[in-house]
Scaffold this motif. Sequence first.
Motif, PDB file in Angstrom:
ATOM      1  N   SER A 151       9.650  33.832 -36.580  1.00 25.24           N
ATOM      2  CA  SER A 151      10.457  32.886 -37.495  1.00 25.24           C
ATOM      3  C   SER A 151      10.228  31.410 -36.914  1.00 25.24           C
ATOM      4  O   SER A 151      10.012  30.452 -37.844  1.00 25.24           O
ATOM      5  CB  SER A 151      11.903  33.083 -37.360  1.00 25.24           C
ATOM      6  OG  SER A 151      12.320  34.413 -37.652  1.00 25.24           O
ATOM      7  N   TRP A 152       9.764  31.121 -35.795  1.00 31.29           N
ATOM      8  CA  TRP A 152       9.712  29.849 -35.220  1.00 31.29           C
ATOM      9  C   TRP A 152       8.240  29.344 -34.526  1.00 31.29           C
ATOM     10  O   TRP A 152       8.037  28.155 -34.078  1.00 31.29           O
ATOM     11  CB  TRP A 152      11.079  29.396 -34.182  1.00 31.29           C
ATOM     12  CG  TRP A 152      12.220  29.601 -34.927  1.00 31.29           C
ATOM     13  CD1 TRP A 152      13.223  30.643 -34.810  1.00 31.29           C
ATOM     14  CD2 TRP A 152      12.914  28.518 -35.843  1.00 31.29           C
ATOM     15  NE1 TRP A 152      14.437  30.312 -35.627  1.00 31.29           N
ATOM     16  CE2 TRP A 152      14.065  28.978 -36.240  1.00 31.29           C
ATOM     17  CE3 TRP A 152      12.248  27.434 -36.393  1.00 31.29           C
ATOM     18  CZ2 TRP A 152      14.957  28.495 -37.309  1.00 31.29           C
ATOM     19  CZ3 TRP A 152      13.393  26.797 -37.327  1.00 31.29           C
ATOM     20  CH2 TRP A 152      14.432  27.444 -37.826  1.00 31.29           C
ATOM     21  N   GLY A 153       7.526  30.479 -34.229  1.00 26.65           N
ATOM     22  CA  GLY A 153       6.621  30.157 -33.561  1.00 26.65           C
ATOM     23  C   GLY A 153       5.726  29.260 -34.204  1.00 26.65           C
ATOM     24  O   GLY A 153       5.273  28.303 -33.511  1.00 26.65           O
ATOM     25  N   ALA A 154       5.254  29.342 -35.474  1.00 23.14           N
ATOM     26  CA  ALA A 154       4.338  28.555 -36.117  1.00 23.14           C
ATOM     27  C   ALA A 154       4.872  27.264 -36.268  1.00 23.14           C
ATOM     28  O   ALA A 154       4.238  26.023 -36.028  1.00 23.14           O
ATOM     29  CB  ALA A 154       4.233  29.211 -37.514  1.00 23.14           C
ATOM     30  N   VAL A 155       6.404  27.118 -36.496  1.00 24.11           N
ATOM     31  CA  VAL A 155       6.979  25.683 -36.574  1.00 24.11           C
ATOM     32  C   VAL A 155       6.870  24.921 -35.372  1.00 24.11           C
ATOM     33  O   VAL A 155       6.673  23.572 -35.284  1.00 24.11           O
ATOM     34  CB  VAL A 155       8.414  26.023 -37.073  1.00 24.11           C
ATOM     35  CG1 VAL A 155       9.133  24.617 -37.228  1.00 24.11           C
ATOM     36  CG2 VAL A 155       8.315  26.501 -38.448  1.00 24.11           C
ATOM     37  N   ASP A 202       1.705  19.620 -32.030  1.00 25.64           N
ATOM     38  CA  ASP A 202       0.663  19.268 -32.936  1.00 25.64           C
ATOM     39  C   ASP A 202      -0.585  20.209 -32.947  1.00 25.64           C
ATOM     40  O   ASP A 202      -1.516  19.794 -33.073  1.00 25.64           O
ATOM     41  CB  ASP A 202       0.356  17.958 -32.334  1.00 25.64           C
ATOM     42  CG  ASP A 202       1.339  16.948 -32.415  1.00 25.64           C
ATOM     43  OD1 ASP A 202       1.964  16.917 -33.540  1.00 25.64           O
ATOM     44  OD2 ASP A 202       1.547  16.425 -31.503  1.00 25.64           O
ATOM     45  N   ALA A 203      -0.326  21.570 -33.178  1.00 21.90           N
ATOM     46  CA  ALA A 203      -1.383  22.415 -33.023  1.00 21.90           C
ATOM     47  C   ALA A 203      -2.319  22.213 -34.598  1.00 21.90           C
ATOM     48  O   ALA A 203      -1.302  21.837 -35.485  1.00 21.90           O
ATOM     49  CB  ALA A 203      -0.771  23.693 -33.089  1.00 21.90           C
ATOM     50  N   ALA A 204      -3.437  22.589 -34.547  1.00 25.86           N
ATOM     51  CA  ALA A 204      -4.034  22.696 -35.814  1.00 25.86           C
ATOM     52  C   ALA A 204      -3.468  23.879 -36.597  1.00 25.86           C
ATOM     53  O   ALA A 204      -3.004  24.737 -36.185  1.00 25.86           O
ATOM     54  CB  ALA A 204      -5.556  22.753 -35.566  1.00 25.86           C
ATOM     55  N   LEU A 254       7.754  26.651 -21.860  1.00 21.64           N
ATOM     56  CA  LEU A 254       8.709  25.630 -22.395  1.00 21.64           C
ATOM     57  C   LEU A 254       8.844  24.703 -21.319  1.00 21.64           C
ATOM     58  O   LEU A 254       9.096  23.706 -21.666  1.00 21.64           O
ATOM     59  CB  LEU A 254       9.897  26.338 -22.808  1.00 21.64           C
ATOM     60  CG  LEU A 254      10.040  27.199 -23.687  1.00 21.64           C
ATOM     61  CD1 LEU A 254      11.461  27.844 -23.779  1.00 21.64           C
ATOM     62  CD2 LEU A 254       9.797  26.774 -25.066  1.00 21.64           C
ATOM     63  N   VAL A 255       8.721  25.183 -20.110  1.00 27.52           N
ATOM     64  CA  VAL A 255       8.654  24.189 -19.108  1.00 27.52           C
ATOM     65  C   VAL A 255       7.344  23.212 -19.020  1.00 27.52           C
ATOM     66  O   VAL A 255       7.364  21.964 -18.646  1.00 27.52           O
ATOM     67  CB  VAL A 255       8.704  24.761 -17.424  1.00 27.52           C
ATOM     68  CG1 VAL A 255       8.581  23.902 -16.438  1.00 27.52           C
ATOM     69  CG2 VAL A 255      10.133  25.498 -17.311  1.00 27.52           C
ATOM     70  N   TRP A 256       6.145  23.919 -19.226  1.00 28.73           N
ATOM     71  CA  TRP A 256       4.949  23.200 -19.107  1.00 28.73           C
ATOM     72  C   TRP A 256       4.503  23.351 -20.463  1.00 28.73           C
ATOM     73  O   TRP A 256       3.373  24.321 -20.795  1.00 28.73           O
ATOM     74  CB  TRP A 256       4.076  23.880 -18.083  1.00 28.73           C
ATOM     75  CG  TRP A 256       4.710  23.539 -16.728  1.00 28.73           C
ATOM     76  CD1 TRP A 256       4.716  22.372 -16.110  1.00 28.73           C
ATOM     77  CD2 TRP A 256       5.156  24.337 -15.733  1.00 28.73           C
ATOM     78  NE1 TRP A 256       5.187  22.475 -14.928  1.00 28.73           N
ATOM     79  CE2 TRP A 256       5.446  23.603 -14.626  1.00 28.73           C
ATOM     80  CE3 TRP A 256       5.196  25.696 -15.990  1.00 28.73           C
ATOM     81  CZ2 TRP A 256       6.068  24.404 -13.605  1.00 28.73           C
ATOM     82  CZ3 TRP A 256       5.788  26.324 -15.002  1.00 28.73           C
ATOM     83  CH2 TRP A 256       6.257  25.735 -13.844  1.00 28.73           C
ATOM     84  N   PRO A 257       4.740  22.668 -21.726  1.00 31.33           N
ATOM     85  CA  PRO A 257       4.372  23.009 -23.083  1.00 31.33           C
ATOM     86  C   PRO A 257       2.934  22.660 -23.277  1.00 31.33           C
ATOM     87  O   PRO A 257       2.557  21.432 -22.928  1.00 31.33           O
ATOM     88  CB  PRO A 257       5.301  22.150 -23.808  1.00 31.33           C
ATOM     89  CG  PRO A 257       5.929  20.932 -22.972  1.00 31.33           C
ATOM     90  CD  PRO A 257       5.790  21.652 -21.501  1.00 31.33           C
ATOM     91  N   SER A 258       2.265  23.536 -23.816  1.00 28.16           N
ATOM     92  CA  SER A 258       0.884  23.140 -24.286  1.00 28.16           C
ATOM     93  C   SER A 258       0.531  24.328 -25.467  1.00 28.16           C
ATOM     94  O   SER A 258       1.308  25.529 -25.397  1.00 28.16           O
ATOM     95  CB  SER A 258      -0.036  23.167 -23.305  1.00 28.16           C
ATOM     96  OG  SER A 258      -0.295  24.382 -22.864  1.00 28.16           O
TER      97      SER A 258
END
Length: 400
Positions: free
Chosen positions: A231-235, A242-244, A294-298
């Motif tokens: 539900s939320w991964g792509a968003v 800012d993923a392609a 979530l702590v080190w988001p990328s």
Amino acid sequence: MPEVATGRRPVAARLAVATLFLVNGASFASVVPRYPELKDALALSNAALGTAIAALPLGSLVAGLLAGPILARWRSSVVAVGCSVLLAADLVVIGLVGHWWQLAAAFFLAGAMDAIVDVAMNAHGLRVQRRYGRSIVNSFHGMWSVGAIIGGAAGSLAAGAALPLPAHLTAAAVVLAAAAVVCARFLLPGRDDAERTSGHRGRPRFKLLLALLALGALCAAAALVEDTAASWGAVYLRDSLDAAPVLAGMAFVALQAAQTVGRLTGDRLVDRFGNRAVARIGGVAVLLGVGSALVWPSVPSTLAGFALAGWGVATIIPAGFHAADELPGLPGGTGIAVVGWVYRLGILAGPPVVGLLADAVSLRLGLVVVPLAGVLIVLLASRLPSRTAAPNGCSAAEPR
């Protein structure tokens, strides 16, 4: 004499149950890639399409608790095959709908049939597992994932080839229904409790209900991990990291791929370490995987985190169903039906909670529900048996 006592293993029945799981996974996955065409053909707004799709879980909830009484009246083999055929036939209806209310009704029926099939094929799969005397149920759920991939890929190819929706879904329905009917010949005969040992004393009703609710919450936590990625991964990847566009949907793909591998290989882990230990390790994997992301988001850490979470939850729902089906004092399939209903209710509550947190603070904070689900899995894993099936077909360690 039960077959388990003679040491013979019903290989044909195992293959038939695996095929039913594959058919179930492929059935509705065939429709998902063609949602845009349904939306355009019926001139639906986003809200109207979303409301129609919501009829699917509504049908599951309404019919889910009926699965127990239905299995008490008819054998799990009959119900699994019959409702699989009805679910396939519903694909034809979806391909022919001309109004919003017809689409919603078809989705409602699909959800209802899916909920009943889910209980019936799991109940029959656990019958086969008792005859094997070791864990095999995770491989069945792995075949469901394979079926979902096949159905989704076939639907995407049909959409890409501009195959008319009625023709595509009718062809899919014929193939899937035929496969389910063939399975009927190879499923186990006799009563669903034929492999159970007698003499188990039933628990007090309150403790029995408490055990079922705990197992339902355990399965809901595992399902929440999967549903949040869908539900939320792509968003999250697109808007927060800012993923392609080509990477935006990969969180769910990473989770599903790892979950499929975990299910196809999970029976060996369960046989060696037991459902309880494997579930606890899985909960820790969810906590550390998504928590670290979530702590080190990328983008790479998020994909790796959801993949680790997918592996972590791979065996939990099969384990919860097995534990529910082994609770003494319940007719066959009733425990699975109750646990399935509770975890489907939990799935409905998950996306709105994440959305509310995302609107109030950020989606990154909303996704904290995933590592929290990992903690809940660790805590509730004690409700699972420490071992699965002993050679005599009994549970080696009953849930506490």
